[in-house]
Design a protein around this motif. Structure first.
Motif, mmCIF file in Angstrom:
data_model
loop_
_atom_site.group_PDB
_atom_site.id
_atom_site.type_symbol
_atom_site.label_atom_id
_atom_site.label_comp_id
_atom_site.label_asym_id
_atom_site.label_seq_id
_atom_site.Cartn_x
_atom_site.Cartn_y
_atom_site.Cartn_z
ATOM 1 N N ARG A 138 0.850 -0.923 -0.222
ATOM 2 C CA ARG A 138 -0.171 -0.142 0.128
ATOM 3 C C ARG A 138 1.196 1.273 -0.039
ATOM 4 N N LYS A 139 2.317 1.523 -0.030
ATOM 5 C CA LYS A 139 2.967 2.204 0.200
ATOM 6 C C LYS A 139 3.267 3.021 1.385
ATOM 7 N N LEU A 140 2.711 2.229 2.214
ATOM 8 C CA LEU A 140 2.715 3.308 3.398
ATOM 9 C C LEU A 140 3.974 3.465 3.955
ATOM 10 N N ILE A 141 5.037 2.158 4.054
ATOM 11 C CA ILE A 141 6.325 2.210 4.363
ATOM 12 C C ILE A 141 7.075 1.986 2.938
ATOM 13 N N LYS A 142 8.273 3.248 2.423
ATOM 14 C CA LYS A 142 9.474 2.723 1.463
ATOM 15 C C LYS A 142 9.088 1.349 1.738
ATOM 16 N N GLU A 143 9.998 0.970 -0.057
ATOM 17 C CA GLU A 143 10.418 0.134 -0.382
ATOM 18 C C GLU A 143 11.371 -0.145 0.749
ATOM 19 N N ALA A 144 12.698 0.519 0.507
ATOM 20 C CA ALA A 144 14.162 0.177 1.090
ATOM 21 C C ALA A 144 13.545 0.219 2.860
ATOM 22 N N ASP A 145 12.961 1.245 3.127
ATOM 23 C CA ASP A 145 12.563 0.592 4.413
ATOM 24 C C ASP A 145 12.061 -0.407 5.044
ATOM 25 N N GLY A 146 10.983 -1.383 4.206
ATOM 26 C CA GLY A 146 10.269 -2.646 4.481
ATOM 27 C C GLY A 146 11.142 -3.414 3.882
ATOM 28 N N ARG A 147 12.232 -3.772 3.331
ATOM 29 C CA ARG A 147 13.692 -4.818 3.182
ATOM 30 C C ARG A 147 14.213 -4.629 3.708
ATOM 31 N N ALA A 148 14.753 -3.135 4.507
ATOM 32 C CA ALA A 148 15.145 -3.637 5.435
ATOM 33 C C ALA A 148 14.822 -4.518 7.190
ATOM 34 N N ILE A 149 13.731 -3.875 7.556
ATOM 35 C CA ILE A 149 12.801 -4.306 8.143
ATOM 36 C C ILE A 149 12.880 -6.001 8.643
ATOM 37 N N LEU A 150 12.215 -6.441 7.412
ATOM 38 C CA LEU A 150 12.122 -7.544 7.059
ATOM 39 C C LEU A 150 13.367 -8.515 6.924
ATOM 40 N N SER A 151 14.764 -8.214 6.561
ATOM 41 C CA SER A 151 15.546 -9.088 6.802
ATOM 42 C C SER A 151 15.885 -9.094 8.177
#
Length: 489
Positions: free
Chosen positions: A80-93
């Motif tokens: 939903r683009k509520l979190i930036k892609e880069a931030d989201g990937r960092a959190i998931l990692s």
């Protein structure tokens, strides 16, 4: 359970929330306790209040659930683009790295207020500034509520599996003793009432545990609604709560944010079902202790279950059975405590109900270990056939069957039949003999219309076989019960 933590007030720029927008929400450490910036615990009072608000030892059980639910929400918010892609990937990692770390059981519980503090600190530590947006679109309250629902759902599944395995053991033991035609005394009012097949009593527990399994299924169904993303009063963010629910295998998402975060029906229902299951376990333990009593000696158990007394090697103590009895005995107290906490609370979020989690987990642990040990006892016990045969024929146990025979064959009232049966018992007692050994002419002096057919209820083994009514204790009815139970399994 969980120390209340204010929602992060994330700034929404377009549809994106960046890590910089949340920098002011980073946590700091005061002594050993992590608190939010500007939190309510001051340095002066922290040493007094931190202990009462800590729940790490209890909610560490939600560790895996909390990580999985956080992952699902981050992925949904990225779409939903509520979190930036880069931030989201960092959190998931970061979450994947946390999963690979040592078990949460090894961490010092005094370092964190609760498991959510621990996860938050680890995500921020690993992902840096990106970690500060991991709580976008959710409150601490809906996260906790959702994790409790997930835990209750999984616990219901686990208990149903354990009960199913226990039922299978009871059925196997029943089939074994149907073949052996094992008859035991059935007790009522703490005295031997009538002889029955052992399988009939074992199948009574199968019926009890069928109802327990049904209750856990129903509770699971009602608990299986996702509260994730509901927040306390909703949110202006464009969340896809249904997508989060589907990814975590919920049937649906909840329909009211207030109810989502303050509904603890599933906790009370779960504790209630555990209590009823505990009553059934306690009933089984009471019966086994009766069979095991030295004055009866109907069954034998291995040394792993009944421990040899250190002072008297001839004495064996049923410590495992007594421990189970104590564990299920405390379930009512745990349920009553939670009910007392929940009673009188308003519809707003409060700290009170979080204390219920300790009771929830303690109840689950107590009933789980009890069911496992009950199964071991069922698989282990051996019937002492000589002792049960003698006890099944003592004290004229077929007298109630005599009453039924007289009513059915002589067309007399139950009251008159009871008088005749009592006189027959008195005659056998005076002669110090069994009912089945009384001569027919002696019986006819008490009631002239008695025929030789009465011996079908005077002989113990024949009386048991003749109880053919639905649900009765005859082998025919027991085999029907076994077939029905196997279909239910």
């Amino acid at each position: 359970m969980i120390r209340h933590k204010s929602d992060n007030k994330n700034k929404v720029k377009g549809s994106l929330v960046s890590s910089n927008d949340n920098a002011k929400n980073q946590s700091v450490s005061v002594g050993a306790q992590h608190v939010s910036w500007g939190g309510s615990i001051s340095c002066r009072s922290e040493h007094i209040t931190s202990g009462i608000l800590q729940s790490f030892k209890a909610d560490r059980r939600f560790y895996s659930i909390a990580l999985e639910s956080t992952q699902a929400q981050i992925k949904a918010h990225m779409k939903r683009k509520l979190i930036k892609e880069a931030d989201g990937r960092a959190i998931l990692s970061a979450i994947e790295k946390i999963k690979e770390m040592s078990s949460v059981q090894s961490f010092d519980s005094l370092q964190f207020g609760d498991i959510y503090d621990y996860i938050e600190q680890q995500i921020i530590s690993i992902s840096g500034k990106s970690g500060h947006v991991f709580c976008v679109g959710r409150s601490r309250e809906d996260q906790i509520a959702g994790d409790i629902r997930s835990w209750v759902r999984g616990s219901c599944d686990n208990l149903e599996d354990l009960l199913q395995a226990l039922q299978a053991s009871l059925i196997d033991k029943t089939e074994e003793h149907i073949g052996l035609k094992t008859v035991i005394p059935y007790y009522s009012y703490s005295q031997i009432q009538q002889p029955i097949y052992l399988g009939h009593q074992l199948m009574s527990y199968v019926e009890m545990f069928v109802r327990d399994r049904c209750r856990f299924k129903e509770i699971r169904k009602r608990a299986n609604q996702s509260s994730y993303g509901s927040n306390m009063v909703g949110t202006i963010l464009d969340l896809n709560r249904d997508a989060i629910a589907r990814s975590l295998h919920f049937d649906d998402s909840t329909y009211n944010s207030i109810d989502s975060t303050t509904d603890y029906d599933h906790i009370l229902e779960f504790l209630g079902a555990v209590n009823i299951c505990g009553v059934h376990i306690s009933k089984f333990i009471a019966d086994v202790l009766t069979w095991l009593a030295p004055s009866n000696n109907f069954i034998s158990l291995s040394d792993a279950i009944v421990v040899q007394n250190i002072c008297n090697p001839l004495k064996r103590d049923p410590r495992v059975l007594e421990a189970i009895r104590a564990k299920v005995g405390k379930l009512l107290g745990l349920y009553t405590g939670v009910h007392a906490i929940a009673n009188g609370l308003s519809s707003g979020v409060s700290q009170d109900i979080h204390e219920a989690v300790n009771s929830l987990i303690d109840s689950y642990d107590a009933v789980t270990i009890s069911i496992k040990n009950i199964k071991t006892i069922v698989d282990d016990f051996v019937v002492n056939r000589k002792e049960v045969k003698e006890a099944s024929q003592a004290n004229f146990p077929t007298a109630p069957d005599v009453v039924d025979w007289l009513v059915m064959n002589l067309d007399i009232t139950t009251q008159r039949a009871a008088e005749v049966s009592a006189n027959i018992v008195k005659l056998a007692s005076a002669k110090n003999t069994k009912l089945s050994l009384l001569p027919l002419d002696e019986l006819q002096k008490i009631e002239p219309r008695i025929t030789k057919d009465i011996y079908t209820v005077l002989v113990t083994s024949r009386a048991v076989i003749n109880r053919r009514t639905k649900g009765g204790s005859s082998p025919v009815q027991i085999r029907k019960a076994i077939r029905n139970a196997k279909r239910a399994l």
